[in-house]
Design a protein around this motif. Structure first.
Motif, PDB file in Angstrom:
ATOM      1  N   THR A  65       0.810  -1.225   0.000  1.00  0.00           N
ATOM      2  CA  THR A  65       0.000   0.000   0.000  1.00  0.00           C
ATOM      3  C   THR A  65       0.845   1.277   0.000  1.00  0.00           C
ATOM      4  O   THR A  65       0.285   2.368   0.039  1.00  0.00           O
ATOM      5  N   LEU A  66       2.150   1.139  -0.062  1.00  0.00           N
ATOM      6  CA  LEU A  66       3.043   2.297   0.014  1.00  0.00           C
ATOM      7  C   LEU A  66       2.921   3.176  -1.232  1.00  0.00           C
ATOM      8  O   LEU A  66       2.926   2.685  -2.359  1.00  0.00           O
ATOM      9  N   ARG A  67       2.799   4.469  -1.017  1.00  0.00           N
ATOM     10  CA  ARG A  67       2.707   5.456  -2.103  1.00  0.00           C
ATOM     11  C   ARG A  67       3.667   6.599  -1.813  1.00  0.00           C
ATOM     12  O   ARG A  67       3.906   6.953  -0.657  1.00  0.00           O
ATOM     13  N   GLN A  68       4.160   7.227  -2.861  1.00  0.00           N
ATOM     14  CA  GLN A  68       5.053   8.364  -2.708  1.00  0.00           C
ATOM     15  C   GLN A  68       4.317   9.554  -2.113  1.00  0.00           C
ATOM     16  O   GLN A  68       4.829  10.237  -1.230  1.00  0.00           O
ATOM     17  N   GLY A  69       3.141   9.827  -2.618  1.00  0.00           N
ATOM     18  CA  GLY A  69       2.376  10.967  -2.129  1.00  0.00           C
ATOM     19  C   GLY A  69       3.105  12.280  -2.379  1.00  0.00           C
ATOM     20  O   GLY A  69       3.661  12.486  -3.451  1.00  0.00           O
ATOM     21  N   ARG A  70       3.144  13.155  -1.381  1.00  0.00           N
ATOM     22  CA  ARG A  70       3.759  14.478  -1.522  1.00  0.00           C
ATOM     23  C   ARG A  70       5.238  14.506  -1.152  1.00  0.00           C
ATOM     24  O   ARG A  70       5.881  15.534  -1.261  1.00  0.00           O
ATOM     25  N   ARG A  71       5.769  13.379  -0.697  1.00  0.00           N
ATOM     26  CA  ARG A  71       7.183  13.368  -0.301  1.00  0.00           C
ATOM     27  C   ARG A  71       8.083  13.189  -1.516  1.00  0.00           C
ATOM     28  O   ARG A  71       7.623  12.842  -2.609  1.00  0.00           O
ATOM     29  N   SER A  72       9.346  13.392  -1.329  1.00  0.00           N
ATOM     30  CA  SER A  72      10.300  13.269  -2.434  1.00  0.00           C
ATOM     31  C   SER A  72      10.446  11.806  -2.843  1.00  0.00           C
ATOM     32  O   SER A  72      10.154  10.888  -2.067  1.00  0.00           O
ATOM     33  N   ALA A  73      10.914  11.599  -4.064  1.00  0.00           N
ATOM     34  CA  ALA A  73      11.178  10.240  -4.541  1.00  0.00           C
ATOM     35  C   ALA A  73      12.255   9.587  -3.692  1.00  0.00           C
ATOM     36  O   ALA A  73      12.217   8.383  -3.454  1.00  0.00           O
ATOM     37  N   ALA A  74      13.197  10.371  -3.203  1.00  0.00           N
ATOM     38  CA  ALA A  74      14.266   9.834  -2.357  1.00  0.00           C
ATOM     39  C   ALA A  74      13.698   9.298  -1.049  1.00  0.00           C
ATOM     40  O   ALA A  74      14.049   8.196  -0.615  1.00  0.00           O
ATOM     41  N   ASP A  75      12.813  10.050  -0.418  1.00  0.00           N
ATOM     42  CA  ASP A  75      12.207   9.594   0.832  1.00  0.00           C
ATOM     43  C   ASP A  75      11.348   8.349   0.609  1.00  0.00           C
ATOM     44  O   ASP A  75      11.360   7.418   1.409  1.00  0.00           O
ATOM     45  N   PHE A  76      10.608   8.340  -0.493  1.00  0.00           N
ATOM     46  CA  PHE A  76       9.809   7.162  -0.837  1.00  0.00           C
ATOM     47  C   PHE A  76      10.719   5.953  -1.051  1.00  0.00           C
ATOM     48  O   PHE A  76      10.449   4.861  -0.544  1.00  0.00           O
TER      49      PHE A  76
END
Length: 88
Positions: free
Chosen positions: A20-31
């Motif tokens: 269920t993990l999504r990037q959302g509003r965070r950076s691609a690095a944090d995701f």
């Protein structure tokens, strides 16, 4: 100590969170950091992890990656996920 303070997830719980993990509003690095942490503790194979990583990225970054040749490994795909951020 680890039983009390270690909040790491493993096995089925890591798989559930990864699904269920999504990037959302965070950076691609944090995701990517969270994704790779969960991926290391579940038992998914590389093709499944690669597909899930792409699925979790925002549409804009995913489109940029899919416009290029997809790398053969998850590690290369994760690295590629950083570069569209500089382009966009």
């Amino acid at each position: 100590m680890l039983k009390v303070f270690d909040r790491s997830v493993y096995g089925h719980e890591a798989s559930r969170q990864l699904a269920t993990l999504r990037q959302g509003r965070r950076s691609a690095a944090d995701f990517a950091i969270e994704f790779c942490t969960l991926a290391a503790t579940c038992e998914w194979n590389e093709p499944a992890l690669t597909a899930r990583f792409l699925e979790g990225l925002t549409g804009e970054i995913k489109e940029e990656i899919l416009a290029r040749d997809l790398p053969s490994s998850l590690d290369q795909l994760v690295e590629m996920g950083y570069s569209p951020l500089q382009i966009l």
